[in-house]
Design a protein around this motif. Sequence first.
Motif, short mmCIF file in Angstrom:
data_model
loop_
_atom_site.label_atom_id
_atom_site.label_comp_id
_atom_site.label_asym_id
_atom_site.label_seq_id
_atom_site.Cartn_x
_atom_site.Cartn_y
_atom_site.Cartn_z
N VAL A 21 36.16 48.71 49.82
CA VAL A 21 35.13 49.67 50.22
C VAL A 21 35.09 49.84 51.73
N MET A 22 35.09 48.74 52.47
CA MET A 22 34.99 48.81 53.93
C MET A 22 36.21 49.49 54.56
N SER A 23 37.35 49.39 53.88
CA SER A 23 38.57 50.02 54.41
C SER A 23 38.77 51.43 53.87
N ALA A 24 37.79 51.93 53.12
CA ALA A 24 37.89 53.26 52.49
C ALA A 24 39.13 53.37 51.63
N GLY A 25 39.46 52.27 50.95
CA GLY A 25 40.57 52.28 50.03
C GLY A 25 41.93 52.03 50.64
N ARG A 26 41.98 51.80 51.95
CA ARG A 26 43.28 51.55 52.59
C ARG A 26 43.80 50.16 52.26
N ILE A 27 42.89 49.24 51.93
CA ILE A 27 43.29 47.91 51.46
C ILE A 27 42.98 47.83 49.97
N LYS A 28 43.97 47.50 49.19
CA LYS A 28 43.80 47.22 47.77
C LYS A 28 44.12 45.74 47.55
N VAL A 29 43.44 45.15 46.58
CA VAL A 29 43.67 43.74 46.28
C VAL A 29 44.10 43.60 44.83
N GLU A 30 45.18 42.86 44.63
CA GLU A 30 45.60 42.48 43.29
C GLU A 30 45.31 40.99 43.16
N PRO A 31 44.20 40.62 42.50
CA PRO A 31 43.78 39.22 42.47
C PRO A 31 44.42 38.44 41.32
N PHE A 32 44.63 37.16 41.58
CA PHE A 32 45.13 36.25 40.56
C PHE A 32 44.22 35.02 40.55
N TYR A 33 43.52 34.82 39.44
CA TYR A 33 42.59 33.71 39.31
C TYR A 33 43.24 32.54 38.57
N SER A 34 42.61 31.37 38.71
CA SER A 34 43.07 30.16 38.01
C SER A 34 44.55 29.89 38.25
N SER A 35 45.01 30.17 39.48
CA SER A 35 46.40 29.91 39.84
C SER A 35 47.37 30.49 38.82
N ALA A 36 47.20 31.78 38.54
CA ALA A 36 47.94 32.43 37.46
C ALA A 36 49.42 32.64 37.78
N VAL A 37 49.79 32.72 39.04
CA VAL A 37 51.18 32.99 39.40
C VAL A 37 51.97 31.70 39.60
N VAL A 38 51.44 30.81 40.41
CA VAL A 38 52.06 29.50 40.64
C VAL A 38 50.96 28.45 40.63
N LYS A 39 51.34 27.17 40.58
CA LYS A 39 50.35 26.11 40.64
C LYS A 39 49.58 26.18 41.97
N SER A 40 48.37 25.65 41.95
CA SER A 40 47.51 25.72 43.14
C SER A 40 48.23 25.20 44.38
N GLN B 87 45.99 34.91 45.48
CA GLN B 87 45.72 33.93 44.42
C GLN B 87 44.69 32.92 44.87
N ASN B 88 43.74 32.62 43.96
CA ASN B 88 42.84 31.49 44.19
C ASN B 88 42.88 30.58 42.96
N LEU B 89 42.34 29.39 43.11
CA LEU B 89 42.45 28.40 42.05
C LEU B 89 41.31 28.44 41.05
N PHE B 90 40.28 29.26 41.27
CA PHE B 90 39.12 29.28 40.40
C PHE B 90 39.24 30.36 39.33
N SER B 91 38.53 30.16 38.25
CA SER B 91 38.49 31.18 37.21
C SER B 91 37.65 32.36 37.67
N ALA B 92 37.89 33.52 37.09
CA ALA B 92 37.13 34.71 37.46
C ALA B 92 35.66 34.56 37.09
N GLU B 93 35.36 33.74 36.07
CA GLU B 93 33.98 33.57 35.59
C GLU B 93 33.18 32.59 36.43
#
Length: 340
Positions: free
Chosen positions: A56-75, A34-40
Motif C-alpha cells: 500500500v505505501m509503495s502504491a503497488g511498486r513493491i509486491k510480496v510473495e510470502p512463505f510461512y512456516s519455512s515453506a521453501v527451506v528449513k528455518s 520467508q519466515n518461520l511462523f505459521s500464517a495463523e
Amino acid sequence: MRILSLGAAATVASLAALAAPADAAEPEITLRIQNLFSAESLPGQNAAQFFDDLEVMSAGRIKVEPFYSSAVVKSVETFDAVVNGILDGDMTQPSYQTGKDPAFQFVGDLMGGYDTPWQLYAFFYNGGGLELARELYAEYDMRLVGWWIHGQEALSSSRPLDGVASLEGWKFRSPPGMETTIFANMGASPVVMDFTEIFTAMESGVIDGADASNLAVNKSLGIYDVVDHATYPGFHSMPADHFAIRLETWDALPDDLKRIVDVAWQKHAFQNSLSHAIEIDKTANALREAGATLHDWPAEDRAAFREAAVTAWDEYATSEMAKKFVTRHKEFLGRIGLLD
C-alpha cells in the motif's frame, strides 16, 4: 471560455501528473520473503500486515510473495537461500548463523541481558547496535533492515521447572548458538532442532521440553496441548528475529522505496512487540485457568542464570566482531543500569 489562472493551471497539472500512470509504469519489485511462523500465529498475522503495508505505501511498486512456516527451506537455511537468490528476504533468527560468525548470537539473542523489548530496541537504534550489525551483514552480501521482538521467552516442559536445580538432566529443544553452552553448563541436555520439528518431538517424548518462543506463540503452536509446565515471566531469552534482504536487491531499490521499507518495518516491529505483550499476559491467565503450572524463578536462581550468561558472553565472543558486540552491549547495559 473560462481561463484558468497560472496558479490553478499549475495545480491541475500537478494533479494530472499524480493521476498519470508514470509510477505504474515503473517495474514492480517482487520480494519473496520467508519466515518461520505459521500464517495463523500472531507473528504470522503481524508479518502479513507488514507485507500489506509495503504494497500500500509503495502504491503497488513493491509486491510480496510470502512463505510461512519455512515453506521453501528449513528455518536455519533461510539466510543462505536469500544470499543465493532462492529467496529475497529472511525473517528468521540471526543466531541461526553463528556458524558463520559468533557475532550473530549477539545480534539475535544476548541471553540474560535485557528485561524488555524496548530496552533492546533502544540498544539497536540508540546504542550503536544497528550500525554494527549492518557492518556484519554486509560481509555476507546482506542488508539488515531491522528486528522484531516477540517478548521474553518461556521454557515449556513436561515436568516442573522451578529453578536451577530442575535443569539437571532436562532434555529440551534449543536453538543453535550460545544457549546450548549456557544450559549444558547448568546440567541440562539441549538438543538443536528446527523450529518446525518441536511439536512432534515433544508429542513423541523425544524431548522433555523446548525453548521455542513466548507463551502466546507456544500456545499457538499447540505446545501446551502436550505439556503443562512453563516458566513465566521469562528471563533466559528475548531473541530479536531479523529482517534481512539480499544486498544486491536492496541496492537496486530506489531511495523512496528503501525509506518505505525501513519505516514500514519499524511500525511492524513495534506493533508486534505491543501485541505480544498483551497476548503473553492473556495466555498466562488462560493457561493457569486450564490447570497449567507457571514457574516464576526466585531472585537467586535468576541471578545464577544471569551470572552464567554473562560468563558465556566473553567465552563465546571468539571473533573480532563478536567482541565488539559484547563490548557495546555491556556499555549500553551499564548506561541503563542493568549491568555494573
